[in-house]
Design a protein around this motif. Structure first.
Motif, PDB file in Angstrom:
ATOM      1  N   ILE B 113       7.727   8.419   9.104  1.00 25.89           N
ATOM      2  CA  ILE B 113       7.221   8.737   7.612  1.00 25.89           C
ATOM      3  C   ILE B 113       7.672   7.474   6.690  1.00 25.89           C
ATOM      4  O   ILE B 113       8.568   6.833   6.818  1.00 25.89           O
ATOM      5  CB  ILE B 113       8.015   9.962   7.013  1.00 25.89           C
ATOM      6  CG1 ILE B 113       7.566  11.352   8.005  1.00 25.89           C
ATOM      7  CG2 ILE B 113       7.644  10.147   5.579  1.00 25.89           C
ATOM      8  CD1 ILE B 113       8.416  12.311   7.553  1.00 25.89           C
ATOM      9  N   ARG B 114       6.450   7.196   6.068  1.00 21.96           N
ATOM     10  CA  ARG B 114       6.726   6.241   4.612  1.00 21.96           C
ATOM     11  C   ARG B 114       6.234   6.898   3.572  1.00 21.96           C
ATOM     12  O   ARG B 114       5.171   7.779   3.752  1.00 21.96           O
ATOM     13  CB  ARG B 114       6.292   5.156   5.124  1.00 21.96           C
ATOM     14  CG  ARG B 114       4.731   4.788   4.983  1.00 21.96           C
ATOM     15  CD  ARG B 114       4.298   3.512   5.334  1.00 21.96           C
ATOM     16  NE  ARG B 114       2.809   3.431   5.243  1.00 21.96           N
ATOM     17  CZ  ARG B 114       1.865   3.175   4.095  1.00 21.96           C
ATOM     18  NH1 ARG B 114       2.647   2.769   3.091  1.00 21.96           N
ATOM     19  NH2 ARG B 114       0.486   2.998   3.988  1.00 21.96           N
ATOM     20  N   GLU B 115       6.602   6.626   2.285  1.00 16.69           N
ATOM     21  CA  GLU B 115       6.008   7.108   1.220  1.00 16.69           C
ATOM     22  C   GLU B 115       5.890   5.879   0.303  1.00 16.69           C
ATOM     23  O   GLU B 115       6.679   4.868   0.365  1.00 16.69           O
ATOM     24  CB  GLU B 115       7.023   7.933   0.421  1.00 16.69           C
ATOM     25  CG  GLU B 115       7.163   9.127   1.304  1.00 16.69           C
ATOM     26  CD  GLU B 115       8.302  10.114   0.490  1.00 16.69           C
ATOM     27  OE1 GLU B 115       7.777  10.915  -0.323  1.00 16.69           O
ATOM     28  OE2 GLU B 115       9.270  10.071   0.739  1.00 16.69           O
ATOM     29  N   ASP B 116       4.454   5.772  -0.562  1.00 17.23           N
ATOM     30  CA  ASP B 116       4.520   4.535  -1.647  1.00 17.23           C
ATOM     31  C   ASP B 116       5.021   5.176  -2.704  1.00 17.23           C
ATOM     32  O   ASP B 116       5.460   6.306  -2.854  1.00 17.23           O
ATOM     33  CB  ASP B 116       3.101   4.403  -1.565  1.00 17.23           C
ATOM     34  CG  ASP B 116       1.998   5.601  -2.067  1.00 17.23           C
ATOM     35  OD1 ASP B 116       2.576   6.329  -2.858  1.00 17.23           O
ATOM     36  OD2 ASP B 116       0.841   5.609  -1.835  1.00 17.23           O
ATOM     37  N   VAL B 117       4.860   4.091  -3.971  1.00 13.34           N
ATOM     38  CA  VAL B 117       5.662   4.667  -5.342  1.00 13.34           C
ATOM     39  C   VAL B 117       4.919   5.737  -6.037  1.00 13.34           C
ATOM     40  O   VAL B 117       5.787   6.078  -6.858  1.00 13.34           O
ATOM     41  CB  VAL B 117       5.432   3.147  -5.889  1.00 13.34           C
ATOM     42  CG1 VAL B 117       6.157   2.031  -5.373  1.00 13.34           C
ATOM     43  CG2 VAL B 117       4.041   2.491  -6.240  1.00 13.34           C
ATOM     44  N   SER B 197      -5.329   9.086  -3.977  1.00 14.40           N
ATOM     45  CA  SER B 197      -6.476   8.399  -3.438  1.00 14.40           C
ATOM     46  C   SER B 197      -7.182   7.210  -4.111  1.00 14.40           C
ATOM     47  O   SER B 197      -7.536   6.449  -3.371  1.00 14.40           O
ATOM     48  CB  SER B 197      -7.368   9.427  -2.895  1.00 14.40           C
ATOM     49  OG  SER B 197      -8.110  10.191  -3.607  1.00 14.40           O
ATOM     50  N   ARG B 198      -7.191   7.602  -5.321  1.00  9.35           N
ATOM     51  CA  ARG B 198      -8.249   6.288  -6.281  1.00  9.35           C
ATOM     52  C   ARG B 198      -7.009   5.163  -6.223  1.00  9.35           C
ATOM     53  O   ARG B 198      -7.715   3.981  -6.033  1.00  9.35           O
ATOM     54  CB  ARG B 198      -8.162   6.724  -7.621  1.00  9.35           C
ATOM     55  CG  ARG B 198      -9.051   7.929  -8.013  1.00  9.35           C
ATOM     56  CD  ARG B 198      -9.071   8.032  -9.500  1.00  9.35           C
ATOM     57  NE  ARG B 198      -9.815   9.362  -9.831  1.00  9.35           N
ATOM     58  CZ  ARG B 198     -11.011   9.378 -10.123  1.00  9.35           C
ATOM     59  NH1 ARG B 198     -11.759   8.173 -10.303  1.00  9.35           N
ATOM     60  NH2 ARG B 198     -11.773  10.779 -10.162  1.00  9.35           N
ATOM     61  N   LEU B 199      -5.723   5.174  -6.114  1.00 10.21           N
ATOM     62  CA  LEU B 199      -5.084   4.063  -6.037  1.00 10.21           C
ATOM     63  C   LEU B 199      -5.070   3.466  -4.576  1.00 10.21           C
ATOM     64  O   LEU B 199      -5.309   2.266  -4.524  1.00 10.21           O
ATOM     65  CB  LEU B 199      -3.471   4.456  -6.563  1.00 10.21           C
ATOM     66  CG  LEU B 199      -3.053   4.655  -7.992  1.00 10.21           C
ATOM     67  CD1 LEU B 199      -1.827   5.291  -8.189  1.00 10.21           C
ATOM     68  CD2 LEU B 199      -3.407   3.387  -8.752  1.00 10.21           C
ATOM     69  N   LEU B 200      -5.102   4.384  -3.657  1.00  4.97           N
ATOM     70  CA  LEU B 200      -5.103   3.840  -2.067  1.00  4.97           C
ATOM     71  C   LEU B 200      -6.423   2.973  -2.237  1.00  4.97           C
ATOM     72  O   LEU B 200      -6.581   1.845  -1.560  1.00  4.97           O
ATOM     73  CB  LEU B 200      -5.074   4.880  -1.328  1.00  4.97           C
ATOM     74  CG  LEU B 200      -3.468   5.752  -1.177  1.00  4.97           C
ATOM     75  CD1 LEU B 200      -3.963   6.879  -0.222  1.00  4.97           C
ATOM     76  CD2 LEU B 200      -2.898   4.596  -0.434  1.00  4.97           C
ATOM     77  N   ALA B 201      -7.409   3.458  -2.940  1.00  4.97           N
ATOM     78  CA  ALA B 201      -8.886   2.673  -2.837  1.00  4.97           C
ATOM     79  C   ALA B 201      -8.736   1.498  -3.772  1.00  4.97           C
ATOM     80  O   ALA B 201      -9.846   0.854  -4.008  1.00  4.97           O
ATOM     81  CB  ALA B 201      -9.810   3.657  -3.311  1.00  4.97           C
ATOM     82  N   ASP B 236       4.968  -1.553 -10.431  1.00  6.41           N
ATOM     83  CA  ASP B 236       3.726  -2.282  -9.879  1.00  6.41           C
ATOM     84  C   ASP B 236       3.084  -1.490  -8.806  1.00  6.41           C
ATOM     85  O   ASP B 236       3.261  -1.167  -7.841  1.00  6.41           O
ATOM     86  CB  ASP B 236       4.010  -3.473  -9.600  1.00  6.41           C
ATOM     87  CG  ASP B 236       2.805  -4.189  -8.883  1.00  6.41           C
ATOM     88  OD1 ASP B 236       1.788  -3.642  -9.309  1.00  6.41           O
ATOM     89  OD2 ASP B 236       2.871  -4.959  -7.889  1.00  6.41           O
ATOM     90  N   LEU B 237       1.923  -0.659  -9.436  1.00  5.06           N
ATOM     91  CA  LEU B 237       1.307   0.517  -8.583  1.00  5.06           C
ATOM     92  C   LEU B 237       0.270  -0.241  -7.679  1.00  5.06           C
ATOM     93  O   LEU B 237      -0.312   0.288  -6.913  1.00  5.06           O
ATOM     94  CB  LEU B 237       0.678   1.469  -9.741  1.00  5.06           C
ATOM     95  CG  LEU B 237       1.336   2.316 -10.498  1.00  5.06           C
ATOM     96  CD1 LEU B 237       0.780   3.395 -11.154  1.00  5.06           C
ATOM     97  CD2 LEU B 237       2.616   2.883  -9.802  1.00  5.06           C
ATOM     98  N   THR B 238       0.045  -1.489  -7.864  1.00  2.00           N
ATOM     99  CA  THR B 238      -0.958  -2.291  -6.770  1.00  2.00           C
ATOM    100  C   THR B 238      -0.542  -2.119  -5.485  1.00  2.00           C
ATOM    101  O   THR B 238      -0.916  -2.522  -4.643  1.00  2.00           O
ATOM    102  CB  THR B 238      -1.248  -3.712  -7.379  1.00  2.00           C
ATOM    103  OG1 THR B 238      -0.079  -4.347  -7.413  1.00  2.00           O
ATOM    104  CG2 THR B 238      -1.957  -3.834  -8.776  1.00  2.00           C
ATOM    105  N   SER B 239       1.036  -2.065  -5.379  1.00  2.00           N
ATOM    106  CA  SER B 239       1.467  -1.974  -4.128  1.00  2.00           C
ATOM    107  C   SER B 239       1.013  -1.001  -3.473  1.00  2.00           C
ATOM    108  O   SER B 239       1.153  -0.725  -2.054  1.00  2.00           O
ATOM    109  CB  SER B 239       2.991  -1.779  -4.226  1.00  2.00           C
ATOM    110  OG  SER B 239       3.334  -0.675  -4.801  1.00  2.00           O
ATOM    111  N   VAL B 240       0.279   0.103  -4.093  1.00  2.00           N
ATOM    112  CA  VAL B 240      -0.461   1.358  -3.093  1.00  2.00           C
ATOM    113  C   VAL B 240      -1.512   1.080  -2.872  1.00  2.00           C
ATOM    114  O   VAL B 240      -1.974   1.567  -1.629  1.00  2.00           O
ATOM    115  CB  VAL B 240      -0.388   2.531  -4.261  1.00  2.00           C
ATOM    116  CG1 VAL B 240      -1.254   3.621  -3.706  1.00  2.00           C
ATOM    117  CG2 VAL B 240       0.945   2.879  -5.055  1.00  2.00           C
ATOM    118  N   PHE B 241      -2.300   0.087  -3.121  1.00  2.00           N
ATOM    119  CA  PHE B 241      -3.542  -0.506  -2.522  1.00  2.00           C
ATOM    120  C   PHE B 241      -3.715  -0.543  -1.197  1.00  2.00           C
ATOM    121  O   PHE B 241      -2.747  -1.325  -0.673  1.00  2.00           O
ATOM    122  CB  PHE B 241      -4.028  -1.792  -3.480  1.00  2.00           C
ATOM    123  CG  PHE B 241      -4.238  -1.570  -4.856  1.00  2.00           C
ATOM    124  CD1 PHE B 241      -4.248  -0.300  -5.371  1.00  2.00           C
ATOM    125  CD2 PHE B 241      -4.895  -2.750  -5.507  1.00  2.00           C
ATOM    126  CE1 PHE B 241      -4.516  -0.382  -6.944  1.00  2.00           C
ATOM    127  CE2 PHE B 241      -5.123  -2.724  -6.992  1.00  2.00           C
ATOM    128  CZ  PHE B 241      -4.917  -1.490  -7.470  1.00  2.00           C
TER     129      PHE B 241
END
Lengths: 476, 476
Positions: B113-117, B197-201, B236-241
């Motif tokens: 398991i990993r989780e993003d911010v 999912s918008r951030l992942l995208a 920094d939410l761009t780490s989610v991309f």
């Protein structure tokens, strides 16, 4: 002088009063504009500055506009919404604080205080002929969410100042004068308007209804009343009822809540009748569903049913053809209330009024017909259509109208006879006592919002007309 | 057998899988009906009963419907509204509990398991060829107020069970298989749908917007995220991309949220495109005032403006002439919201969708024109007309459509190609990965309400199609 007053012929007494009020009319203070204070800053009752007014000096004969203005500002700070708006809900902490603030002012005005089980507060100035029925005045200080400082408040703080004015003029009443602080004129918490005055007027249906009444948080009426220190020992609300004839007269001072007096530049409105209010609760139910997935032909949207009914209320009111017919949808709730969910339930609360009861009841009937029609067209259910109240209009008493008109004339204040389109505790007091109302102008007729405003000069005029009217009515 | 699988030709492997799934199709348990439990009663993850399924016995090759049903019931108990309704809002206590529940199930399925911010959760089954891009599946478990148990949940718990099914069949993936638990597919708290999912995208505009986004209680997005244990160190939410091509395929299992599959008696919907959603926020402002005192001609009622716009939305949607155009007013708030107060403010949130982007955008333009027209007729102000999002539709990937169709055929399950009228995280995953969706029938197409229901047999069919599709796509 008090004793001599006792035997002074009425004509001379009124003469003295007119002299007093004429001077005071000139000497009304204009620097009554208060400095904003925090709750910590103020004592909760008049400062020495205003207390000095109880000395016999000539200036003391004027309405103490500075104290009155300060009291209005201080009372407005007991609010659950930020200034300039006021939110003061029945039996809330702020309501309880406001009550103790007003009781302090009543004590300082030398009034003896009693409270009934629902928290109607009575401040009495014993007349020298206590066998006679007393004369009452008063209003409310509860405030709907995000409303203003003057609705009701002017009729409570103004009444206390009217008593002070009479005392400073060394007047002594023959009939006792009583100030009533009415509990919950606004329907905010329990959906019942004029709760206190309806009970004083002996409403048996309300007594039964309150046994099972809860607020939006499922707190029962009695639970709420007890949290504010009322209805402790007994649940019998019939103890609140007033016998017909207990008062020989009831007079309420209030802002007009309409634009007429301001537009016409008239100081005093002498109310001849109060429009008949009715309130209705409506619930629609549909299937709801997902805003993306359910296609339009498959929907029965309870929210659109509510929207249609809201517009139908306006249409039926306009169809009445009379300027005196009004109707409002002030509450419209959707469930579940999510952007991507078709409303499965909707709730409306409708207020409609008229000076003509039949015409108003026709509007109610048309609203019901529209609700039924909407359920057919939209395939929703009308799960509730409840007429919460449907009160008859009330006419002011001729002799009280005359007293208010005479007082205005003797004070050289312009006045006009008018109708109250808003209802008031007077509507219900009229069931047990001859009734009259004094209106003063308010800014653009605004009410029930933060912009509500009445100038201290207009308020002072109202206080003087109220004081002189009470003086006239207090003579046996 | 694991090692031999490694060298087994694809044809033989698929053959084995079909054998496995054909047996499981027969042996689907029907007594999966759970006993209601309190929060104290349950462990939060499968009991020994279901864990025993990981033994190599023949029955273990079936979908463990009992555990899956129990997990759906248990997850539904993490709710802020009473059963059978579910309310699970982003970063609320119940959302955090649901997250740890799902992570436990992922651990038990042997996933790393990993989780993003922002709290998108990834459970990975390492493929034996880790240089290849992975294959992802997943959905969401957040739930709008008073909604149901299955929306999103079937695609998360079902994906974990699909992994278990593959493991029990001794299958080993060549590409890594990853389950994604998406953060906030529903727009409830911050008005932003598919936030995770918008951030992942890679949505840069969303990254900027979230810096100043607050909920209805003025709690900022970051404050809320931190209260749930996310975004602790960095903003920094761009780490989610996700890099385009990070996944070779994304497949989402979901209830149809429409009535078609149930009506036509078809087991599996193979989604070829997702309709294009848009959401709009509108605010009207008027003068408000007292419901009794302000006469009809003097009014500019913000509530009636909102009612007119709500009906205009319906009218413009119907004018589009296409069954595929839908529009909904799910939120309509009045201020101050008192029965005897004319609404001075109103707030609407409008959702409109179509599979044709141009047609949908025409509806938005007409809604705007109506809003402007209403302000003129009713003398109210249009203080906001904000298009919150206006997303393009997404097409499924041809090779994934083929994999889903082949899987359905090989499992002897009826299927049809169809459009998703609801949007999903897949709409945004399609921007960075080839995408496909598997639909299963749900009762009357109900969704976003407590009556939402999918039978455990239909869910099991979806799980098998998902498992076989993932197996096919996981082969390099």
């Amino acid at each position: 002088m008090a004793l001599t007053t006792l035997y002074m012929p009425k004509s001379k007494l009124i003469g003295l009063l007119i002299f007093v009020f004429t001077i005071s009319a000139i000497s009304v203070s204009n620097d009554g504009d208060p400095v904003a204070k925090t709750m910590e800053d103020f004592s909760g009752y008049p400062t020495s500055e205003s207390e000095s007014c109880s000395s016999g000096s000539l200036s003391s004969l004027s309405v103490d506009t500075q104290s009155l203005q300060r009291q209005i500002e201080e009372l407005s700070s007991f609010s659950d919404s930020p200034a300039p708006s006021v939110t003061r809900i029945l039996y809330s902490k702020k309501d309880v604080l406001a009550r103790s603030y007003v009781k302090k002012l009543m004590q300082l005005a030398g009034l003896s205080i009693r409270e009934d089980v629902v928290g109607n507060i009575f401040g009495k100035w014993e007349g020298f002929n206590s066998e006679l029925a007393g004369v009452a005045t008063g209003s409310h200080v509860d405030a709907i969410p995000y409303s203003g400082k003057y609705d009701g408040v002017v009729g409570v703080l103004g009444a206390i100042e009217a008593i002070n004015v009479l005392r400073r003029s060394d007047f002594r009443p023959e009939r006792s004068l009583e100030i009533i602080f009415f509990t919950s004129e606004e329907p905010t918490r329990f959906g019942i308007s004029c709760l206190g005055s309806r009970l004083l007027a002996g409403s048996e249906p309300l007594v039964s209804a309150l046994k099972n009444t809860v607020d939006s948080h499922d707190i029962s009426f009695f639970e709420a009343a007890r949290s504010a220190g009322y209805a402790q020992d007994q649940d019998d609300l019939t103890s609140v009822f007033l016998k017909k004839g207990f008062y020989s007269a009831f007079v309420e001072l209030h802002i007009e809540q309409g634009p007429i007096l301001e537009q016409e530049g008239i100081s005093i409105g002498v109310v001849t009748a109060i429009a008949a209010p009715a309130s209705i609760k409506v619930d629609f139910e549909g299937n709801g569903g997902h805003a993306g997935a359910v296609l339009m032909p498959q929907r029965n949207d309870a929210g659109l049913a509510a929207a249609e009914l809201a517009l139908a209320v306006e249409q039926h009111v306009l169809e009445s053809g009379s300027i005196d017919t009004v109707g409002t949808v002030g509450i419209l709730d959707l469930h579940p209330g999510a952007i991507n969910s078709i409303p499965s339930k909707s709730h409306l609360e409708i207020d409609t009024r008229d000076i003509d009861e039949t015409r108003r009841n026709n509007v109610i009937e048309k609203i019901h017909q529209s609700a039924v029609k909407i359920t057919k067209n939209r395939k929703v259910q009308l799960s509730e259509f409840k007429i919460v109240n449907q009160d008859p209009p009330a006419a002011s008493d001729e002799s009280i109208i005359k007293a208010m008109e005479d007082a205005s004339k003797e004070l050289n204040l312009t006045h006009k006879l008018m109708i109250s389109r808003a209802y008031h505790d007077s509507l219900f007091m009229a069931r047990v006592s001859p009734m009259g109302m004094i209106f003063i102008p308010c800014y653009k007729g605004y009410s029930h919002k933060p912009e509500e405003f009445a100038s201290i000069e207009d308020i002072a005029n109202g206080v003087k007309v109220l004081a002189l009217t009470l003086a006239k009515l207090s003579l046996g």
